[in-house]
Enzyme design. Structure first.
Site, PDB file in Angstrom:
ATOM      1  N   CYS A 124     -56.143 -15.963  -0.255  1.00 25.11           N
ATOM      2  CA  CYS A 124     -55.722 -17.150   0.262  1.00 25.11           C
ATOM      3  C   CYS A 124     -55.716 -18.486  -0.383  1.00 25.11           C
ATOM      4  O   CYS A 124     -55.215 -19.192  -0.499  1.00 25.11           O
ATOM      5  CB  CYS A 124     -56.565 -17.190   1.650  1.00 25.11           C
ATOM      6  SG  CYS A 124     -55.940 -16.261   2.876  1.00 25.11           S
ATOM      7  N   THR A 156     -48.707 -14.571   5.411  1.00 26.56           N
ATOM      8  CA  THR A 156     -47.967 -15.910   4.908  1.00 26.56           C
ATOM      9  C   THR A 156     -48.068 -15.790   3.575  1.00 26.56           C
ATOM     10  O   THR A 156     -48.560 -16.984   2.879  1.00 26.56           O
ATOM     11  CB  THR A 156     -48.327 -17.114   5.647  1.00 26.56           C
ATOM     12  OG1 THR A 156     -49.754 -17.085   5.680  1.00 26.56           O
ATOM     13  CG2 THR A 156     -47.973 -16.842   7.220  1.00 26.56           C
ATOM     14  N   GLU A 204     -63.953 -12.505   3.821  1.00 26.20           N
ATOM     15  CA  GLU A 204     -63.934 -11.166   3.651  1.00 26.20           C
ATOM     16  C   GLU A 204     -65.375 -10.828   3.408  1.00 26.20           C
ATOM     17  O   GLU A 204     -65.996 -11.537   2.541  1.00 26.20           O
ATOM     18  CB  GLU A 204     -62.748 -10.728   2.889  1.00 26.20           C
ATOM     19  CG  GLU A 204     -61.465 -10.848   3.697  1.00 26.20           C
ATOM     20  CD  GLU A 204     -60.284 -10.380   3.005  1.00 26.20           C
ATOM     21  OE1 GLU A 204     -60.517  -9.464   1.918  1.00 26.20           O
ATOM     22  OE2 GLU A 204     -59.190 -10.742   3.017  1.00 26.20           O
ATOM     23  N   ALA A 231     -51.987  -6.405  12.374  1.00 26.07           N
ATOM     24  CA  ALA A 231     -53.257  -5.649  12.131  1.00 26.07           C
ATOM     25  C   ALA A 231     -53.706  -5.613  10.927  1.00 26.07           C
ATOM     26  O   ALA A 231     -54.329  -4.917  10.545  1.00 26.07           O
ATOM     27  CB  ALA A 231     -53.019  -4.250  12.724  1.00 26.07           C
ATOM     28  N   ARG A 265     -56.430  -8.392  -3.658  1.00 27.61           N
ATOM     29  CA  ARG A 265     -55.439  -9.345  -3.888  1.00 27.61           C
ATOM     30  C   ARG A 265     -56.019 -10.383  -4.804  1.00 27.61           C
ATOM     31  O   ARG A 265     -56.743 -11.179  -4.507  1.00 27.61           O
ATOM     32  CB  ARG A 265     -54.902  -9.884  -2.332  1.00 27.61           C
ATOM     33  CG  ARG A 265     -53.978  -8.930  -1.554  1.00 27.61           C
ATOM     34  CD  ARG A 265     -53.629  -9.303  -0.257  1.00 27.61           C
ATOM     35  NE  ARG A 265     -54.859  -9.355   0.632  1.00 27.61           N
ATOM     36  CZ  ARG A 265     -54.592  -9.443   2.035  1.00 27.61           C
ATOM     37  NH1 ARG A 265     -53.653  -9.897   2.556  1.00 27.61           N
ATOM     38  NH2 ARG A 265     -55.755  -9.878   2.648  1.00 27.61           N
ATOM     39  N   PHE A 275     -60.898 -27.380  -0.287  1.00 26.44           N
ATOM     40  CA  PHE A 275     -62.236 -27.997  -0.668  1.00 26.44           C
ATOM     41  C   PHE A 275     -63.194 -27.100  -1.245  1.00 26.44           C
ATOM     42  O   PHE A 275     -63.572 -26.973  -2.036  1.00 26.44           O
ATOM     43  CB  PHE A 275     -62.770 -28.577   0.439  1.00 26.44           C
ATOM     44  CG  PHE A 275     -62.651 -30.159   0.639  1.00 26.44           C
ATOM     45  CD1 PHE A 275     -61.339 -30.556   0.646  1.00 26.44           C
ATOM     46  CD2 PHE A 275     -63.715 -30.948   0.704  1.00 26.44           C
ATOM     47  CE1 PHE A 275     -61.051 -32.029   0.765  1.00 26.44           C
ATOM     48  CE2 PHE A 275     -63.437 -32.346   0.813  1.00 26.44           C
ATOM     49  CZ  PHE A 275     -62.075 -32.754   0.926  1.00 26.44           C
TER      50      PHE A 275
HETATM   51  P1  NAD Z   1     -52.791  -8.837   6.060  1.00 26.79           P
HETATM   52  O1  NAD Z   1     -51.516  -8.772   4.949  1.00 26.79           O
HETATM   53  O2  NAD Z   1     -53.688  -8.008   5.967  1.00 26.79           O
HETATM   54  O3  NAD Z   1     -51.841  -8.558   7.586  1.00 26.79           O
HETATM   55  C1  NAD Z   1     -50.780  -8.907   8.110  1.00 26.79           C
HETATM   56  C2  NAD Z   1     -50.183  -7.922   8.802  1.00 26.79           C
HETATM   57  O4  NAD Z   1     -48.902  -8.241   9.645  1.00 26.79           O
HETATM   58  C3  NAD Z   1     -49.764  -6.890   8.056  1.00 26.79           C
HETATM   59  O5  NAD Z   1     -50.135  -5.413   8.456  1.00 26.79           O
HETATM   60  C4  NAD Z   1     -48.182  -6.402   8.426  1.00 26.79           C
HETATM   61  O6  NAD Z   1     -47.591  -5.295   8.351  1.00 26.79           O
HETATM   62  C5  NAD Z   1     -47.918  -6.835   9.900  1.00 26.79           C
HETATM   63  N1  NAD Z   1     -46.882  -7.892  10.030  1.00 26.79           N
HETATM   64  C6  NAD Z   1     -45.786  -8.501   9.322  1.00 26.79           C
HETATM   65  N2  NAD Z   1     -44.768  -9.017  10.021  1.00 26.79           N
HETATM   66  C7  NAD Z   1     -45.122  -8.445  11.237  1.00 26.79           C
HETATM   67  C8  NAD Z   1     -44.063  -8.530  12.305  1.00 26.79           C
HETATM   68  N3  NAD Z   1     -43.026  -9.155  12.329  1.00 26.79           N
HETATM   69  N4  NAD Z   1     -44.477  -7.524  13.331  1.00 26.79           N
HETATM   70  C9  NAD Z   1     -45.578  -6.916  13.432  1.00 26.79           C
HETATM   71  N5  NAD Z   1     -46.449  -6.724  12.140  1.00 26.79           N
HETATM   72  C10 NAD Z   1     -46.045  -7.651  11.322  1.00 26.79           C
HETATM   73  O7  NAD Z   1     -52.707 -10.376   6.198  1.00 26.79           O
HETATM   74  P2  NAD Z   1     -54.266 -11.057   6.613  1.00 26.79           P
HETATM   75  O8  NAD Z   1     -55.330 -11.023   5.339  1.00 26.79           O
HETATM   76  O9  NAD Z   1     -54.554 -10.653   7.681  1.00 26.79           O
HETATM   77  O10 NAD Z   1     -53.773 -12.552   6.811  1.00 26.79           O
HETATM   78  C11 NAD Z   1     -52.799 -12.974   7.929  1.00 26.79           C
HETATM   79  C12 NAD Z   1     -52.934 -14.524   7.957  1.00 26.79           C
HETATM   80  O11 NAD Z   1     -54.231 -14.957   8.203  1.00 26.79           O
HETATM   81  C13 NAD Z   1     -52.296 -15.206   6.701  1.00 26.79           C
HETATM   82  O12 NAD Z   1     -51.823 -16.169   7.052  1.00 26.79           O
HETATM   83  C14 NAD Z   1     -53.585 -15.609   5.913  1.00 26.79           C
HETATM   84  O13 NAD Z   1     -53.628 -16.658   5.233  1.00 26.79           O
HETATM   85  C15 NAD Z   1     -54.795 -15.819   6.947  1.00 26.79           C
HETATM   86  N6  NAD Z   1     -56.161 -15.699   6.798  1.00 26.79           N
HETATM   87  C16 NAD Z   1     -56.597 -14.410   6.038  1.00 26.79           C
HETATM   88  C17 NAD Z   1     -57.927 -14.309   5.860  1.00 26.79           C
HETATM   89  C18 NAD Z   1     -58.567 -13.197   5.144  1.00 26.79           C
HETATM   90  O14 NAD Z   1     -59.623 -13.284   4.986  1.00 26.79           O
HETATM   91  N7  NAD Z   1     -57.738 -12.326   4.803  1.00 26.79           N
HETATM   92  C19 NAD Z   1     -58.790 -15.314   6.392  1.00 26.79           C
HETATM   93  C20 NAD Z   1     -58.297 -16.463   7.059  1.00 26.79           C
HETATM   94  C21 NAD Z   1     -56.900 -16.385   7.361  1.00 26.79           C
HETATM   95  C1  UGA Z   2     -62.014 -17.609   1.927  1.00 30.98           C
HETATM   96  C2  UGA Z   2     -62.842 -18.485   2.754  1.00 30.98           C
HETATM   97  O1  UGA Z   2     -64.371 -18.666   2.160  1.00 30.98           O
HETATM   98  C3  UGA Z   2     -62.969 -18.512   4.229  1.00 30.98           C
HETATM   99  O2  UGA Z   2     -63.365 -19.402   5.068  1.00 30.98           O
HETATM  100  C4  UGA Z   2     -61.176 -18.506   4.502  1.00 30.98           C
HETATM  101  O3  UGA Z   2     -61.120 -18.148   5.964  1.00 30.98           O
HETATM  102  C5  UGA Z   2     -60.286 -17.571   3.805  1.00 30.98           C
HETATM  103  O4  UGA Z   2     -60.708 -17.735   2.148  1.00 30.98           O
HETATM  104  C6  UGA Z   2     -59.040 -17.388   3.994  1.00 30.98           C
HETATM  105  O5  UGA Z   2     -58.307 -18.417   4.525  1.00 30.98           O
HETATM  106  O6  UGA Z   2     -58.591 -16.586   3.700  1.00 30.98           O
HETATM  107  P1  UGA Z   2     -62.471 -15.323   1.003  1.00 30.98           P
HETATM  108  O7  UGA Z   2     -61.342 -15.605   0.367  1.00 30.98           O
HETATM  109  O8  UGA Z   2     -62.386 -14.041   1.960  1.00 30.98           O
HETATM  110  O9  UGA Z   2     -62.721 -16.444   2.304  1.00 30.98           O
HETATM  111  O10 UGA Z   2     -63.755 -15.102   0.474  1.00 30.98           O
HETATM  112  P2  UGA Z   2     -64.794 -16.510  -0.428  1.00 30.98           P
HETATM  113  O11 UGA Z   2     -66.158 -16.070   0.073  1.00 30.98           O
HETATM  114  O12 UGA Z   2     -64.373 -17.753   0.135  1.00 30.98           O
HETATM  115  O13 UGA Z   2     -64.296 -16.115  -2.053  1.00 30.98           O
HETATM  116  C7  UGA Z   2     -63.193 -16.413  -2.338  1.00 30.98           C
HETATM  117  C8  UGA Z   2     -63.192 -16.254  -3.943  1.00 30.98           C
HETATM  118  O14 UGA Z   2     -64.142 -17.242  -4.570  1.00 30.98           O
HETATM  119  C9  UGA Z   2     -64.189 -14.791  -4.451  1.00 30.98           C
HETATM  120  O15 UGA Z   2     -63.218 -14.236  -5.666  1.00 30.98           O
HETATM  121  C10 UGA Z   2     -65.599 -15.384  -4.717  1.00 30.98           C
HETATM  122  O16 UGA Z   2     -66.040 -14.322  -5.603  1.00 30.98           O
HETATM  123  C11 UGA Z   2     -65.160 -16.744  -5.285  1.00 30.98           C
HETATM  124  N1  UGA Z   2     -66.287 -17.347  -5.326  1.00 30.98           N
HETATM  125  C12 UGA Z   2     -67.079 -18.145  -4.294  1.00 30.98           C
HETATM  126  C13 UGA Z   2     -66.975 -18.023  -6.355  1.00 30.98           C
HETATM  127  O17 UGA Z   2     -66.499 -17.493  -7.768  1.00 30.98           O
HETATM  128  N2  UGA Z   2     -68.261 -18.835  -6.341  1.00 30.98           N
HETATM  129  C14 UGA Z   2     -68.447 -19.134  -5.365  1.00 30.98           C
HETATM  130  O18 UGA Z   2     -69.799 -19.964  -5.149  1.00 30.98           O
HETATM  131  C15 UGA Z   2     -67.952 -18.786  -4.104  1.00 30.98           C
END
Ligand code: NAD
Ligand code: UGA
Length: 462
Positions: free
Chosen positions: A276, A92, A165, A10, A346, A226
């Site tokens: 990420c 992850t 985000e 969540a 993070r 990329f």
């Molecule tokens: P997060 O740390 O915010 O959330 C993960 C949650 O999973 C935590 O609340 C944790 O308590 C829970 N969890 C872990 N193991 C568990 C288990 N065995 N059972 C139940 N709950 C469990 O992480 P996130 O930012 O949501 O990222 C999740 C995945 O999505 C990662 O692989 C990340 O790379 C990917 N991702 C993140 C973003 C982003 O913007 N944050 C965008 C795209 C992809």
């Molecule tokens: C990024 C990707 O944009 C998403 O598509 C992807 O799903 C996600 O990672 C993920 O896998 O977690 P996010 O990290 O939430 O999303 O935010 P971004 O807007 O990509 O910004 C990443 C970092 O790059 C920030 O610190 C931002 O300030 C910086 N940034 C971004 C720059 O310094 N310059 C830019 O032109 C764009």
């Protein structure tokens, strides 16, 4: 047709993505489960003000769907048992131990989920990888699930998430594309179709792409590589601009008008952060190395090397500009989050800049509109550069920007929050020691206005 979905995790991805599926598909029951009781309690908070994630527009969606067909719970087994489709959306992170330490993705949470599903499932399930995973992880999940011996059939799909985000809701409502990878077998294609049908409740069909599992897994790592590479590329140019009299904003505009290059994601900054980019590129580098592809690995690693350099040189420039010493000097930080409109910190550049300055005995005073004091100290302490007590001596966190800035020698802008532009900059100037410096790590503020007030204003890339 799928009627019951469970999502394990969540967090920043699981919460918003499932809230949107529930809003757009009122005929599907969506249960988001997590081991973290505090997180689940926050998702269930009556007032909606304490949701665990700050994301513009999220509260509205949760308000509409929660209790109707969207539920948050810690009863993981029950939700797995009831669901026809299970999303895995757990963290992850980069491994911090053993083989691949500091590079490979730690798949322990993913494996635990797979084993839990294997243990609990009594009916056929579609398991969807929502987390970002190394290419070929689906094989490991499949191996675990195929050895239950209880006759349950599993289909594994890869459905990586591309939301950013701060704009998660817009990205989820109108994604550039949705990617679904699955087995090229009749059962695999049936599973792909079931997930396709869920998204097509609101996403145009021509934006839902289907591929084989490995292409889908690898496309996610490639997309992040990329994107991060563009930021490192423009940041590399920013340093050259500073030496040559070119202005990085002008260069970005000039190249961005070339439709082959495109104008987005070309903002020079103090360095990219977020949970990420770094983790996914390190993972990519590790995978390339493990196949013996040295040149491929080195090529992508350079994106991280450049980013570390950019953070470091921002701190170094503050020190050298402040007459080569920041010892005992108050430096105010505007922003701690890794980008605006999120409370996520993070890998934020602010953490590393603060650490470098405190190593030079600066007194850092932080204001961020959405990040809590507890989190800010957690981030700095996590680096283990010095004791927690020492960090408390050198860093303060304030609830008002004016308190954070009062009597400081310099301001460093670390996050591009819109509100920073509208502060009373004359009042701020009057409250600072002179000369009053501003180091704008986001090219956010109005240079002309600040210089007219009397600030010494420095920014990235000009
Ligand atoms: P997060 O740390 O915010 O959330 C993960 C949650 O999973 C935590 O609340 C944790 O308590 C829970 N969890 C872990 N193991 C568990 C288990 N065995 N059972 C139940 N709950 C469990 O992480 P996130 O930012 O949501 O990222 C999740 C995945 O999505 C990662 O692989 C990340 O790379 C990917 N991702 C993140 C973003 C982003 O913007 N944050 C965008 C795209 C992809
Ligand atoms: C990024 C990707 O944009 C998403 O598509 C992807 O799903 C996600 O990672 C993920 O896998 O977690 P996010 O990290 O939430 O999303 O935010 P971004 O807007 O990509 O910004 C990443 C970092 O790059 C920030 O610190 C931002 O300030 C910086 N940034 C971004 C720059 O310094 N310059 C830019 O032109 C764009």
């Amino acid at each position: 047709m799928i009627k019951n979905i469970c999502c394990i995790g969540a967090g920043y991805v699981g919460g918003p993505t499932m809230a949107v599926i529930a809003q757009k598909c009122p005929h599907i029951k969506v249960t988001v489960v997590d081991l973290n009781q505090d997180r689940i309690d926050a998702w269930n908070d009556e007032s909606l003000e304490n949701l665990p994630i700050y994301e513009p527009g999220l509260d509205e969606v949760v308000k509409e769907a929660r209790g109707r067909n969207l539920f948050f719970s810690t009863e993981v087994d029950k939700a797995i048992d009831e669901a026809e489709m299970i999303f895995i959306s757990v963290n992850t992170p980069t491994k911090t131990y053993g083989v691949g330490k500091g590079m490979a993705a730690d798949l322990k949470y993913i494996e635990l989920c797979a084993r839990q599903i294997a243990r609990v499932a009594k009916t056929d399930k579609i398991v969807v990888e929502k987390s970002t995973l190394p290419v070929r992880t689906a094989q490991a999940i499949k191996d675990i699930l195929d050895h239950t011996g209880n006759g349950v059939n599993f289909q594994i799909l890869s459905n990586p998430e591309f939301l950013a985000e701060g704009t998660a809701m817009e990205d989820l409502f109108a994604p550039d594309r949705v990617l679904i990878g699955g087995d090229i077998t009749p059962e695999g294609e049936k599973a792909i179709k079931q997930l396709f049908d869920i998204y097509s409740n609101w996403v145009p069909k021509d934006k839902i792409l289907t591929t084989n599992v490995w292409s889908s897994e690898l496309s996610k790592l490639t997309a992040n590589a990329f994107l991060a590479q563009r930021v490192s590329s423009i940041n590399a140019m920013s340093e050259l601009c500073e030496k040559t009299g070119a202005d990085v904003n002008e260069v970005a505009r000039a190249i961005g008008m070339d439709s082959r290059i495109g104008s987005k994601f070309l903002k020079a900054s103090v360095g990219f952060g977020g949970s990420c980019f770094q983790k996914d590129i390190l993972n990519l580098v590790y995978i390339a190395q493990s196949y013996g592809l040295k040149e491929v690995a080195d090529y992508w690693e350079q994106v991280i090397i450049m980013n570390d350099h950019q953070k470091r040189r921002f701190a170094k420039n503050i020190i050298s500009t402040l007459y080569n010493t920041v010892s005992g000097k108050k430096i105010a930080f505007l922003g701690w989050a890794f980008k605006k409109d999120t409370n996520d910190t993070r890998e934020s550049a602010a953490i590393y800049v603060a650490d470098d300055l405190i190593s030079e005995r600066a007194l850092v005073s932080v204001f961020d509109p959405k990040v809590e004091k507890k989190q800010i100290f957690f981030d700095l302490n996590y680096l283990e550069s010095r004791t927690n007590e020492e960090n408390e001596l050198y860093m303060k966190v304030e609830n008002s920007p004016y308190d954070a800035i009062k009597d400081s020698h310099a301001i460093a802008v670390l996050t591009e929050w819109d509100e920073f532009k509208n502060y009373d900059w004359k009042k701020i100037y009057d409250s600072m020691l002179k000369p009053a410096f501003v180091f704008d790590g986001r090219n956010l503020l109005n240079k002309k206005e600040l210089e007219e007030i009397g600030f010494v204003y420095q920014t990235i890339g000009s």
